[in-house]
Design an enzyme around this catalytic site. Structure first.
Site, PDB file in Angstrom:
ATOM      1  N   TRP A 101       1.936  -8.093  83.217  1.00  0.00           N
ATOM      2  CA  TRP A 101       2.645  -8.604  82.044  1.00  0.00           C
ATOM      3  C   TRP A 101       1.967  -8.221  80.739  1.00  0.00           C
ATOM      4  O   TRP A 101       2.634  -7.957  79.730  1.00  0.00           O
ATOM      5  CB  TRP A 101       2.834 -10.113  82.148  1.00  0.00           C
ATOM      6  CG  TRP A 101       3.818 -10.445  83.217  1.00  0.00           C
ATOM      7  CD1 TRP A 101       3.578 -11.016  84.438  1.00  0.00           C
ATOM      8  CD2 TRP A 101       5.232 -10.165  83.196  1.00  0.00           C
ATOM      9  NE1 TRP A 101       4.738 -11.109  85.168  1.00  0.00           N
ATOM     10  CE2 TRP A 101       5.763 -10.606  84.437  1.00  0.00           C
ATOM     11  CE3 TRP A 101       6.080  -9.591  82.258  1.00  0.00           C
ATOM     12  CZ2 TRP A 101       7.120 -10.485  84.747  1.00  0.00           C
ATOM     13  CZ3 TRP A 101       7.431  -9.465  82.563  1.00  0.00           C
ATOM     14  CH2 TRP A 101       7.935  -9.909  83.795  1.00  0.00           C
ATOM     15  N   ASP A 168       0.200 -14.986  75.344  1.00  0.00           N
ATOM     16  CA  ASP A 168       1.356 -15.231  76.207  1.00  0.00           C
ATOM     17  C   ASP A 168       0.890 -16.228  77.265  1.00  0.00           C
ATOM     18  O   ASP A 168       0.141 -15.882  78.171  1.00  0.00           O
ATOM     19  CB  ASP A 168       1.815 -13.921  76.849  1.00  0.00           C
ATOM     20  CG  ASP A 168       2.966 -14.116  77.839  1.00  0.00           C
ATOM     21  OD1 ASP A 168       3.404 -15.261  78.037  1.00  0.00           O
ATOM     22  OD2 ASP A 168       3.405 -13.107  78.419  1.00  0.00           O
ATOM     23  N   LYS A 192       9.058 -21.819  83.502  1.00  0.00           N
ATOM     24  CA  LYS A 192       7.952 -22.023  84.436  1.00  0.00           C
ATOM     25  C   LYS A 192       7.556 -23.499  84.524  1.00  0.00           C
ATOM     26  O   LYS A 192       7.533 -24.083  85.597  1.00  0.00           O
ATOM     27  CB  LYS A 192       6.736 -21.201  84.010  1.00  0.00           C
ATOM     28  CG  LYS A 192       7.014 -19.741  83.717  1.00  0.00           C
ATOM     29  CD  LYS A 192       7.454 -18.970  84.943  1.00  0.00           C
ATOM     30  CE  LYS A 192       7.503 -17.480  84.640  1.00  0.00           C
ATOM     31  NZ  LYS A 192       7.968 -16.675  85.778  1.00  0.00           N
TER      32      LYS A 192
END
Length: 357
Positions: A101, A168, A192
């Site tokens: 990511w 992030d 999430k």
């Protein structure tokens, strides 16, 4: 059969939150309309958003100098929006590449700025912040706190970053206390740990607003969204409501310190099952950098990984396949995944080893 999801893409929700949402969908607080029908311009939604922000600020002990934005889309949209909003009169940015990511974030930023890789991780370890080759003149320094694909997590937060620190936190947002004052900006998708997809929360230090490049579309301009209470365009109203329910649930269950303690217990049980399996289960992540949220493991034969996932699914333990990029198996232990779900998975792992080992 009780069904439990260990999906990395979207978290399970607590039963009491689901029950409240069912009522909300039926009718929002005797208003005569469903929560799905509330206009974003009305007082009802304004109250929902204000309550969610209030609980978020309370959980994080968030200073007034930080602004909270409720934005459409996933965290990957922010990969491009960060340089569009934070460069100001600069063009250089620092990026830590620690996994899948963070690489995606670097690649998406490249058309808008001159990103520089200041540290590289591996499939089993993260680069320690003390080794980052940081630039004092960078517009910001970006890193990903939890790499879900490889099961890696920074166990502490960086200090003394020269440029504004941007993180992030999608996978581990609100799973542990956060020293917000160290950060210029934090962003996280809501699916999430806060419920429904379609919402990204951005927490930004006020002094970093009004740096957007010319031509940034209004819905993507942090300063404009701040001035309009995240309503330059239609916000994801139901996702904000779900997040508000989850934020209240977190406060009712002891806040972030309690969440961290629960997550530590859950992950410790699963890692123990892996480490004590005599090599039948293995985890590539180094113990120093193992995630308490994204537990990645595999069996001696990739074909057994598939068999494991299929048999687990048949017993109600769902969504255990690893990311397509790396394969293997993965259990995501977000805040709403209960300890008894982990106990059920550990029991299945023991039985599977007995039958297949």
């Amino acid at each position: 059969m009780k069904v439990v999801s260990f999906s990395s893409a979207a978290s399970k929700l607590p039963d009491d939150v689901l029950a409240a949402l069912r009522d909300d969908i039926g009718e929002w607080r005797s208003s005569g309309v469903s929560a799905l029908e509330l206009p974003f311009t009305g007082k009802e939604f304004a109250d929902i958003a204000a309550s969610a922000e209030h609980d978020l600020r309370a959980l994080l002990d968030l200073p007034e100098s930080y602004r909270v934005l409720f934005l459409q889309g996933g965290a990957s949209a922010q990969f491009s929006l960060l340089p569009m909003n934070l460069l100001g009169d600069k063009n250089n940015c620092d990026y830590v590449q620690s996994g899948y990511w963070s690489r995606r974030a670097f690649e998406a930023a490249s058309p808008y700025c001159n990103p520089r890789v200041i540290a590289l991780g591996s499939e089993s370890a993260l680069p320690e912040p003390s080794t980052w080759d940081r630039s004092p003149n960078a517009a910001y320094c970006h890193y990903t706190t939890n790499e879900t694909v490889d099961g890696l997590q920074f166990q502490s937060y960086p200090e003394d970053v020269a440029a504004p620190l941007v993180a992030d936190m999608t996978a581990d947002f609100l799973t542990r206390p956060i020293p917000v004052e160290r950060f210029g900006l934090i962003y996280a998708s809501a699916q999430k740990n806060l419920g429904a997809a379609g919402l990204t929360i951005v927490i930004v230090r006020q002094e970093l607003l009004d740096r957007a490049r010319s031509g940034t579309p209004a819905p993507f301009d942090y300063a404009r969204q701040d001035k309009s209470n995240s309503r330059v365009n239609t916000p994801p109203t139901f996702a904000v409501l779900v997040a508000g329910r989850m934020l209240a649930w977190l406060r009712e269950h002891g806040g972030l310190a309690a969440a961290a303690a629960r997550n530590k217990v859950k992950s410790a049980k699963l890692y123990a099952a892996i480490d004590e399996s005599g090599g039948f289960y293995s985890c590539r992540a180094s113990p120093r950098h193992r995630s308490s949220i994204s537990i990645c493991f595999r069996l001696p034969d990739p074909a057994l990984d598939l068999t494991f996932a299929e048999e687990a699914q048949a017993t109600g333990l769902c969504h255990l396949r690893g990311h397509p990029e790396v394969g293997g198996l993965r259990a995501s232990l977000y805040n709403a995944v209960a300890e008894d779900a982990v106990d059920a998975l550990v029991s299945f792992m023991s039985d599977f080893k007995r039958r297949r080992g």
